[in-house]
Design a protein around this motif. Structure first.
Motif, mmCIF file in Angstrom:
data_model
loop_
_atom_site.group_PDB
_atom_site.id
_atom_site.type_symbol
_atom_site.label_atom_id
_atom_site.label_comp_id
_atom_site.label_asym_id
_atom_site.label_seq_id
_atom_site.Cartn_x
_atom_site.Cartn_y
_atom_site.Cartn_z
ATOM 1 N N MET A 51 0.851 -1.398 -0.178
ATOM 2 C CA MET A 51 0.197 -0.047 -0.047
ATOM 3 C C MET A 51 0.855 1.399 -0.049
ATOM 4 S SD MET A 51 -3.359 1.235 1.117
ATOM 5 C CE MET A 51 -3.855 2.550 1.862
ATOM 6 N N VAL A 52 1.982 1.413 0.859
ATOM 7 C CA VAL A 52 2.756 2.382 0.740
ATOM 8 C C VAL A 52 3.411 2.659 -0.395
ATOM 9 C CG1 VAL A 52 5.167 3.197 1.946
ATOM 10 C CG2 VAL A 52 3.243 2.447 3.241
ATOM 11 N N ALA A 53 3.796 1.476 -1.038
ATOM 12 C CA ALA A 53 4.630 1.759 -2.287
ATOM 13 C C ALA A 53 3.915 2.210 -3.465
ATOM 14 C CB ALA A 53 5.367 0.286 -2.762
ATOM 15 N N LEU A 54 2.490 1.635 -3.461
ATOM 16 C CA LEU A 54 1.432 2.249 -4.694
ATOM 17 C C LEU A 54 1.385 3.711 -4.177
ATOM 18 C CD1 LEU A 54 -1.258 -0.743 -4.766
ATOM 19 C CD2 LEU A 54 0.228 0.320 -6.743
ATOM 20 N N MET A 55 1.045 4.111 -2.975
ATOM 21 C CA MET A 55 0.776 5.654 -2.879
ATOM 22 C C MET A 55 2.152 6.228 -3.039
ATOM 23 S SD MET A 55 -1.169 5.110 0.563
ATOM 24 C CE MET A 55 -1.252 7.123 0.935
ATOM 25 N N SER A 56 3.377 5.888 -2.898
ATOM 26 C CA SER A 56 4.522 6.667 -3.081
ATOM 27 C C SER A 56 4.607 6.829 -4.665
ATOM 28 C CB SER A 56 5.714 5.810 -2.721
ATOM 29 O OG SER A 56 5.504 5.456 -1.371
ATOM 30 N N SER A 57 4.020 5.807 -5.448
ATOM 31 C CA SER A 57 4.243 6.024 -6.960
ATOM 32 C C SER A 57 2.794 6.960 -7.392
ATOM 33 C CB SER A 57 4.186 4.828 -7.595
ATOM 34 O OG SER A 57 3.227 4.124 -7.367
ATOM 35 N N GLY A 58 2.261 7.708 -6.340
ATOM 36 C CA GLY A 58 0.962 8.835 -6.672
ATOM 37 C C GLY A 58 -0.105 8.038 -6.748
ATOM 38 N N VAL A 59 -0.464 6.803 -6.546
ATOM 39 C CA VAL A 59 -1.748 6.272 -6.411
ATOM 40 C C VAL A 59 -2.458 6.751 -5.315
ATOM 41 C CG1 VAL A 59 -2.913 3.927 -6.448
ATOM 42 C CG2 VAL A 59 -0.696 4.209 -7.848
ATOM 43 N N PRO A 60 -3.720 7.236 -5.465
ATOM 44 C CA PRO A 60 -4.323 7.695 -4.150
ATOM 45 C C PRO A 60 -4.800 6.496 -3.418
ATOM 46 C CG PRO A 60 -5.723 8.166 -6.254
ATOM 47 C CD PRO A 60 -4.547 7.282 -6.762
ATOM 48 N N ALA A 61 -4.792 6.969 -1.999
ATOM 49 C CA ALA A 61 -5.114 5.928 -1.006
ATOM 50 C C ALA A 61 -6.139 4.900 -1.244
ATOM 51 C CB ALA A 61 -5.274 6.761 0.386
ATOM 52 N N SER A 62 -7.533 5.325 -1.792
ATOM 53 C CA SER A 62 -8.408 4.498 -1.969
ATOM 54 C C SER A 62 -8.223 3.610 -2.919
ATOM 55 C CB SER A 62 -9.823 5.383 -2.259
ATOM 56 O OG SER A 62 -9.574 6.018 -3.446
ATOM 57 N N THR A 63 -7.562 3.912 -3.935
ATOM 58 C CA THR A 63 -7.238 3.027 -5.343
ATOM 59 C C THR A 63 -6.203 2.077 -4.752
ATOM 60 O OG1 THR A 63 -7.567 5.017 -6.485
ATOM 61 C CG2 THR A 63 -6.697 3.074 -7.794
ATOM 62 N N ALA A 64 -5.289 2.398 -3.891
ATOM 63 C CA ALA A 64 -4.196 1.612 -3.545
ATOM 64 C C ALA A 64 -4.655 0.512 -2.570
ATOM 65 C CB ALA A 64 -2.812 2.534 -2.733
ATOM 66 N N ALA A 65 -5.452 0.816 -1.690
ATOM 67 C CA ALA A 65 -6.407 -0.001 -0.901
ATOM 68 C C ALA A 65 -7.055 -1.046 -1.565
ATOM 69 C CB ALA A 65 -7.256 0.655 0.143
ATOM 70 N N GLU A 66 -7.655 -0.425 -2.582
ATOM 71 C CA GLU A 66 -8.477 -1.425 -3.300
ATOM 72 C C GLU A 66 -7.753 -2.314 -4.170
ATOM 73 O OE1 GLU A 66 -11.604 0.448 -5.999
ATOM 74 O OE2 GLU A 66 -11.835 -1.422 -6.838
ATOM 75 N N THR A 67 -6.562 -1.989 -4.751
ATOM 76 C CA THR A 67 -5.622 -2.852 -5.184
ATOM 77 C C THR A 67 -4.968 -3.700 -4.461
ATOM 78 O OG1 THR A 67 -5.148 -0.961 -6.725
ATOM 79 C CG2 THR A 67 -3.575 -2.907 -6.678
ATOM 80 N N VAL A 68 -4.530 -3.464 -3.236
ATOM 81 C CA VAL A 68 -3.943 -4.479 -2.234
ATOM 82 C C VAL A 68 -4.969 -5.385 -1.734
ATOM 83 C CG1 VAL A 68 -1.859 -3.195 -1.662
ATOM 84 C CG2 VAL A 68 -3.723 -3.099 -0.325
ATOM 85 N N ARG A 69 -6.206 -4.850 -1.663
ATOM 86 C CA ARG A 69 -7.271 -5.787 -1.081
ATOM 87 C C ARG A 69 -7.756 -6.986 -2.032
ATOM 88 N NH1 ARG A 69 -10.635 -1.457 0.627
ATOM 89 N NH2 ARG A 69 -11.667 -1.557 -1.261
ATOM 90 N N THR A 70 -7.518 -6.509 -3.390
ATOM 91 C CA THR A 70 -7.909 -7.543 -4.377
ATOM 92 C C THR A 70 -6.792 -8.337 -4.701
ATOM 93 O OG1 THR A 70 -7.626 -5.798 -6.020
ATOM 94 C CG2 THR A 70 -9.985 -6.523 -5.473
ATOM 95 N N THR A 71 -5.607 -7.867 -4.841
ATOM 96 C CA THR A 71 -4.398 -8.333 -5.427
ATOM 97 C C THR A 71 -3.180 -8.876 -4.428
ATOM 98 O OG1 THR A 71 -3.375 -6.625 -6.102
ATOM 99 C CG2 THR A 71 -4.731 -7.513 -7.716
ATOM 100 N N GLY A 72 -3.543 -8.492 -3.008
ATOM 101 C CA GLY A 72 -2.598 -8.551 -2.115
ATOM 102 C C GLY A 72 -1.143 -7.901 -2.308
ATOM 103 N N THR A 73 -0.212 -8.487 -2.452
ATOM 104 C CA THR A 73 1.197 -7.725 -2.413
ATOM 105 C C THR A 73 1.680 -7.904 -3.943
ATOM 106 O OG1 THR A 73 2.181 -9.985 -1.939
ATOM 107 C CG2 THR A 73 1.994 -8.033 -0.398
ATOM 108 N N ASP A 74 0.764 -8.666 -4.841
ATOM 109 C CA ASP A 74 1.203 -9.026 -6.157
ATOM 110 C C ASP A 74 0.246 -8.013 -7.139
ATOM 111 O OD1 ASP A 74 2.076 -10.135 -8.404
ATOM 112 O OD2 ASP A 74 0.501 -11.948 -8.639
ATOM 113 N N TRP A 75 0.812 -6.670 -7.143
ATOM 114 C CA TRP A 75 -0.100 -5.829 -7.811
ATOM 115 C C TRP A 75 0.727 -5.380 -9.046
ATOM 116 C CZ3 TRP A 75 3.354 -1.718 -7.425
ATOM 117 C CH2 TRP A 75 4.041 -1.587 -6.309
#
Ligand code: B12
Length: 284
Positions: A51-75
């Protein structure tokens, strides 16, 4: 298993932000110890790091959360994710448009409250680490943090202050870390509280003068570094000695060092929400 404190140091995300992510985004659901404390396993720590890595690349928190919720660490196979640089990378390029794009994307992706509780502290801490490690210069750090300040100031102007009793918000003499404080003032205004923003480095006499001029009954200060504690304590003591007294609340990492003033929660939007409710109830 890890405690919330350990997870905070493993991920660089404050304990308050971890709780916000759990409540608001359900990123991970830690189990509880027999005494009720949160316990995280390795997989949950990995998800939070993703989640931190995604947000650091500019992904908004809600999108990052949805991504890690659905794909875990394999995003890695994510589609349509903006490939934006972090605040640090934008500082390194010294390109104002790139910097503006990072901020605009972060703030457009979620509510202002969610962005200042989740994305902004992470981005600012990364900026501090880069500066401490010598990866960016003082000029590059100022370039990025001043852009954040401008962005927050625009939101402050856009929010309706209402016409209630004013609440002064600022830093005591010597204090210059004002970004989260300004974010807090914006959250207050967005809740209809008439926040008057005084900014950084305000002498104690001027706090008194301003409180009398504006007719304020409450004030909020931030305290971050050890050498600000004395000046902040002075503000608390002098404002509470006024007649009628001005009640002072304190935010920031050293808020518990200040006597005779109530500390605020760590997450600025929740802190602003609590204060707004108290003011409405006439308790502040
Ligand atoms: C931007 C920045 C600056 C800017 C500030 C610009 C501005 N307009 O605000 C400038 C250039 C002025 C600056 C100056 C300095 N800085 Co500076 N700065 C930072 C940086 C990168 C971000 C600061 C920030 O806004 N953080 C916000 C959050 C992320 O910080 P936080 O304390 O964890 O806050 C949390 C809560 O407490 C809450 N919170 C914070 N404020 C408030 C207020 C309220 C009301 C509420 C409810 C909650 C709340 O929000 C956060 C959410 O969890 C940090 C890096 C970092 N790790 O923070 C360094 C950092 C804070 N700075 C540091 C230093 C050393 C300095 C200087 C001494 C450098 C120097 N040699 O001149 C000076 C001191 C200035 C002074 N007298 O205050 C160190 C502090 C180390 C320490 N603890 O002793 C840090 C940590 C950098 C580092 N890695 O070393 N800095």
């Amino acid at each position: 298993m890890y405690t919330v404190k350990q997870v905070s140091s493993l991920t660089g995300v404050s304990e308050a932000t971890l709780r916000v992510w759990e409540r608001r985004y359900k990123v991970v659901e830690p189990s509880r110890s027999s005494s009720g404390y949160r316990q995280y396993d390795d997989e949950q720590v990995a998800v939070l790091r993703a989640m931190v890595a995604l947000m650091s690349s500019g992904v908004p928190a809600s999108t990052a959360a949805e991504t890690v919720r659905t794909t875990g660490t394999d995003w890695t196979g994510r589609d349509g994710m903006p490939e934006l640089p972090t605040l640090v990378e934008a500082a390194i390029t010294a390109d104002p448009q790139e910097l503006d794009a990072v901020l605009t994307t972060a703030f457009a992706g979620d509510s202002f409250e969610a962005v200042v509780d989740a994305w902004l502290p992470v981005a600012l801490r990364q900026l501090g680490e880069a500066w401490e490690a010598g990866a960016i210069s003082v000029a590059q750090e100022h370039f990025a943090s001043f852009a954040v300040l401008r962005h927050l100031a625009t939101q402050f102007e856009m929010a309706d202050p209402g016409d209630g009793v004013p609440v002064l918000v600022g830093l005591a003499q010597g204090g210059r870390h004002e970004l989260m404080l300004l974010a807090f003032a914006v959250c207050l205004r967005r809740r209809g509280v008439n926040a008057i923003y005084l900014g950084a480095d305000v002498p104690v006499e001027d706090w008194e003068g301003m409180a009398l001029l504006a007719g304020a009954r409450a004030a909020v200060i931030g305290v971050h570094l050890g050498d600000e504690v004395e000046a902040a304590q002075n503000v608390v003591d002098r404002l509470s000695a006024l007649r009628p007294p001005v009640t002072v609340r304190v935010g920031g990492s050293l808020r518990h060092e200040i006597q005779r003033a109530r500390p605020l929660e760590d997450a600025v939007s929740s802190a602003a929400g609590s204060l707004a409710r108290e003011l409405r109830a006439g308790a502040a």
